[in-house]
Write an enzyme that holds these catalytic residues in place. Sequence first.
Site, PDB file in Angstrom:
ATOM      1  N   GLU A  90      -7.525  -7.499   1.156  1.00  0.00           N
ATOM      2  CA  GLU A  90      -6.757  -8.101   1.961  1.00  0.00           C
ATOM      3  C   GLU A  90      -7.352  -9.163   2.283  1.00  0.00           C
ATOM      4  O   GLU A  90      -6.039  -9.759   1.807  1.00  0.00           O
ATOM      5  CB  GLU A  90      -6.208  -6.607   3.380  1.00  0.00           C
ATOM      6  CG  GLU A  90      -4.399  -7.408   4.016  1.00  0.00           C
ATOM      7  CD  GLU A  90      -3.565  -6.364   4.423  1.00  0.00           C
ATOM      8  OE1 GLU A  90      -3.466  -5.338   4.111  1.00  0.00           O
ATOM      9  OE2 GLU A  90      -5.155  -6.062   5.853  1.00  0.00           O
ATOM     10  N   LYS A 127       7.577  -4.368   1.951  1.00  0.00           N
ATOM     11  CA  LYS A 127       7.932  -3.538   3.479  1.00  0.00           C
ATOM     12  C   LYS A 127       9.538  -4.242   2.640  1.00  0.00           C
ATOM     13  O   LYS A 127      10.481  -3.344   3.620  1.00  0.00           O
ATOM     14  CB  LYS A 127       7.553  -4.414   4.371  1.00  0.00           C
ATOM     15  CG  LYS A 127       6.517  -3.732   3.934  1.00  0.00           C
ATOM     16  CD  LYS A 127       5.573  -4.262   6.078  1.00  0.00           C
ATOM     17  CE  LYS A 127       4.860  -5.242   5.883  1.00  0.00           C
ATOM     18  NZ  LYS A 127       4.302  -5.598   6.430  1.00  0.00           N
ATOM     19  N   GLU A 151       6.680   2.299  10.330  1.00  0.00           N
ATOM     20  CA  GLU A 151       5.369   3.345   9.924  1.00  0.00           C
ATOM     21  C   GLU A 151       5.080   3.811  11.323  1.00  0.00           C
ATOM     22  O   GLU A 151       5.612   4.332  11.927  1.00  0.00           O
ATOM     23  CB  GLU A 151       4.417   2.739   8.958  1.00  0.00           C
ATOM     24  CG  GLU A 151       4.582   3.152   8.218  1.00  0.00           C
ATOM     25  CD  GLU A 151       4.706   1.469   7.291  1.00  0.00           C
ATOM     26  OE1 GLU A 151       4.751   1.521   6.110  1.00  0.00           O
ATOM     27  OE2 GLU A 151       4.843   1.148   8.340  1.00  0.00           O
ATOM     28  N   GLY A 204      -5.200  -7.926  11.727  1.00  0.00           N
ATOM     29  CA  GLY A 204      -5.274  -6.614  11.943  1.00  0.00           C
ATOM     30  C   GLY A 204      -6.411  -6.286  11.694  1.00  0.00           C
ATOM     31  O   GLY A 204      -7.289  -5.022  12.112  1.00  0.00           O
ATOM     32  N   ARG A 205      -6.827  -6.145  10.380  1.00  0.00           N
ATOM     33  CA  ARG A 205      -7.435  -5.831  10.150  1.00  0.00           C
ATOM     34  C   ARG A 205      -9.708  -5.937  10.468  1.00  0.00           C
ATOM     35  O   ARG A 205     -10.633  -6.032  10.165  1.00  0.00           O
ATOM     36  CB  ARG A 205      -8.209  -5.978   8.192  1.00  0.00           C
ATOM     37  CG  ARG A 205      -7.701  -7.893   8.149  1.00  0.00           C
ATOM     38  CD  ARG A 205      -7.887  -7.909   6.461  1.00  0.00           C
ATOM     39  NE  ARG A 205      -8.061  -9.522   5.932  1.00  0.00           N
ATOM     40  CZ  ARG A 205      -6.718  -9.683   6.021  1.00  0.00           C
ATOM     41  NH1 ARG A 205      -5.643  -9.288   6.174  1.00  0.00           N
ATOM     42  NH2 ARG A 205      -6.865 -11.168   5.190  1.00  0.00           N
ATOM     43  N   LYS A 243       1.757  -4.840  17.668  1.00  0.00           N
ATOM     44  CA  LYS A 243       1.764  -6.560  17.836  1.00  0.00           C
ATOM     45  C   LYS A 243       2.890  -6.837  18.254  1.00  0.00           C
ATOM     46  O   LYS A 243       3.544  -6.913  19.229  1.00  0.00           O
ATOM     47  CB  LYS A 243       1.174  -7.125  17.051  1.00  0.00           C
ATOM     48  CG  LYS A 243       1.147  -8.374  17.929  1.00  0.00           C
ATOM     49  CD  LYS A 243       0.522  -9.279  17.052  1.00  0.00           C
ATOM     50  CE  LYS A 243      -1.178  -9.216  16.701  1.00  0.00           C
ATOM     51  NZ  LYS A 243      -1.562 -10.817  15.893  1.00  0.00           N
ATOM     52  N   HIS A 281     -22.200  13.939  -6.611  1.00  0.00           N
ATOM     53  CA  HIS A 281     -22.279  14.593  -7.793  1.00  0.00           C
ATOM     54  C   HIS A 281     -20.271  14.697  -8.196  1.00  0.00           C
ATOM     55  O   HIS A 281     -19.268  15.669  -8.203  1.00  0.00           O
ATOM     56  CB  HIS A 281     -22.458  16.581  -6.764  1.00  0.00           C
ATOM     57  CG  HIS A 281     -22.923  17.052  -6.938  1.00  0.00           C
ATOM     58  ND1 HIS A 281     -24.422  17.593  -7.446  1.00  0.00           N
ATOM     59  CD2 HIS A 281     -24.251  16.205  -5.466  1.00  0.00           C
ATOM     60  CE1 HIS A 281     -25.526  17.902  -6.596  1.00  0.00           C
ATOM     61  NE2 HIS A 281     -25.588  16.680  -5.745  1.00  0.00           N
TER      62      HIS A 281
END
Length: 776
Positions: free
Chosen positions: A587, A738, A445, A501-502, A439, A618
């Site tokens: 979050e 961060k 990152e 964001g999510r 944004k 399994h």
Amino acid sequence: MRVLVVDIGGTHVKVLATGEKSPREFPSGPTLTAAQMVAGVKTAAPEWKYDAVSIGYPGPVLHGRPVVEPRHLGSGWVGFDYRIAFGCPVRVVNDAAMQALGSYQGGKMLFLGLGTGLGSTLIVEGIVEPMELGHLPYRNGTFEEYVGLHGLQAHGLTQWRRDVVDVVSRLIAALEPEDVVLGGGDVHQLDTLPPGCRAGDNANAFLGGFRLWELTQDGLDASQEMKGRAMTGMLPLTARESWKALQAHHEKIRSLHLRTLFADDATRGERLTAEAVGIYLDYSKNRVTDETLTLLRRLAEESGLRERIDAMFRGDKINRTEDRAVLHVALRAPRDTSIVVDGKNVMPEVHAVLDAMADFSNRVRSGAWKGHTGKRIRNVINIGIGGSDLGPVMAYEALKHESDRAMTFRFVSNVDGTDLVEATRDLDPAETLFVASSKTFTTLETMTNAESARQWLLAGLGGDVKAVAKHFVAVSTNAQKVSEFGIDTANMFGFWDWVGGRYSMDSAIGLSTMLAVGPDNFRAMLTGFHQMDEHFRTAPFERNLPVLLGLLTVWYTDFFGAETVAILPYDQYLKRFPAYLQQLTMESNGKHVTREGAEIGYPTGPIYWGEPGTNGQHSFYQLIHQGTRLIPCDFIAFSHALNPLGRHHDFLTANVFAQTEALAFGKTREQVKAEGTPDSLVPHRMFQGNRPSNTILAERLTPETLGKLVALYEHSVFTQGAIWDVDSFDQWGVELGKVLAQRIIPELESPTEPKLGHDSSTNNLIRRYRKSRSTR
């Protein structure tokens, strides 16, 4: 938000709306009904516009509904649907409580309304508690009979004044308030106020009505005026009657086994189901009774869930800590919808971005968009992190069946260089397009990876910086940074601060998804989202799929102490769905304070995790079946396979039904022994059962279905957050690490030994890393 306040009195009904200078009124009286009141309001103020209504009701109110017909008005008030009558959200409170709310200045305040009866409300630190003290015995009758209108008329003004002083002094002695306000229509009959009292103003009823929605009369936020106190009259979660009832109910049924519940109700498996917009939910294998479900729905009502749903869809700024609307639902609303934020309809911009995305996607997919050397684009790499990665990669994997197999799609998120190196190692730069999603275009990152991708591209195309504009597009709102990077801002796709964001996979963040599956399939996904949105917005709680899932999560998290929820999709295309839900759920609701900033004393967001079936069987199902932890499970399955192959799909689906049956009913000691199992092995082969699960079924995994599933969990998260009273739309917990990383980076890279000021562990780790790097 514009609020209409309705103050119902014994002789008149008075109304005032946000932004209006003076109230209007019309006659009340002993024959007035609820329907007549609504009609009277609309007649008295036909031109007023409002989004919500507050009603001061002259009688007892429970859970926002009148529970006793008013003594001095007509009938038909109890059971009346005020929300439908007004066509918008409505909050009903006792009239004395509403005037008290408008008179409140802090601390512990007692409000007494001297009118037709005796209204009474106690407010303690912003929590409103209507008291109904008027019905307490006094002399040969009740308080109300002596200090209400009847007492004034029967005993005369002089004696009535003496009685008011006596009654007020008794209540002050009993309740010990810090502040006492006398209001109501007859307070002016007093020549002097009783000791320790101040006079209220009937106009405060209107202020109280606005404060119910945490607004001033001008429509401004009243939270600053009230110093952050919650002025909605809502008790803290654990003080609510429904919460206490659920605690007592849990003690009663905590050991009740699903075997018994099914044995006692032959129709349970058909009855405890719900279906909407093509999604079928079987919640019968949960440790609940009809009483459990009734109490959970009551908890939702007491928690204001319906009002919060309406506020979100209306565009109110329900993300308080960031002062933002929460409008991911606008991203998939039809073009002709109107959703207003800060006075502006956002829908034209939403669809303008969608149209631009479609145009760009069509050009890339058709080969009309060429790279720097004239080759068509065959590879797309999405660069983002968090919601800018988890949503797109999940959607790509989920919809791979619909994707263009002539193109390669990869996703880079980790700042670990391996992620980018492996994504690009076998690709031709001349045929590769990068979608950089940030944004602000400053995310560490994402921008680190984007810059390295830029260097890789230029190295492969002879260093011509003009190549960047043909091989990079941006999903961002920072045109300056995008341009400085070398991207043509005509190829910048924007989104808005009211999209978290999510919750953004159906915004421009989904550009890589649209490139993979095409605009038509992307819009089909949006249609699925919108169908579930509308179901959540309108369906009664007892048939509302997201509400049911959310309430069951609260039930297990807060009353059974469950710490996790397993998401088990029986479709390989949904292999990234659990990872996507991890961010969406944890979050959102991984919070330790309420929306008001108060410390929470009950569990909130559980851990979500999972794997596709049958792989998980399994792996970790052993613990779910026989371990010591209670892990509620959501099984997701489809009636039709996208890739039919022999008997595979029947085998797959049989495992879904078998697992939920085994978890619910288990295998008793007697059943194990009857199989001839040696006594020494019987305990090892027993299954306790009573492990809860939901089964979610749909016809097939189409783009539309995916939209419905994601929205289902989005709104389940919303439901949980409303109950826990947390802000589900901020994420301050990701910030501290961060910030500290930005401090540590130069300490790791410094050519000279830095002066470290961390704790001894962190200092030692930094020194060890620097020493190791210097020897390689």
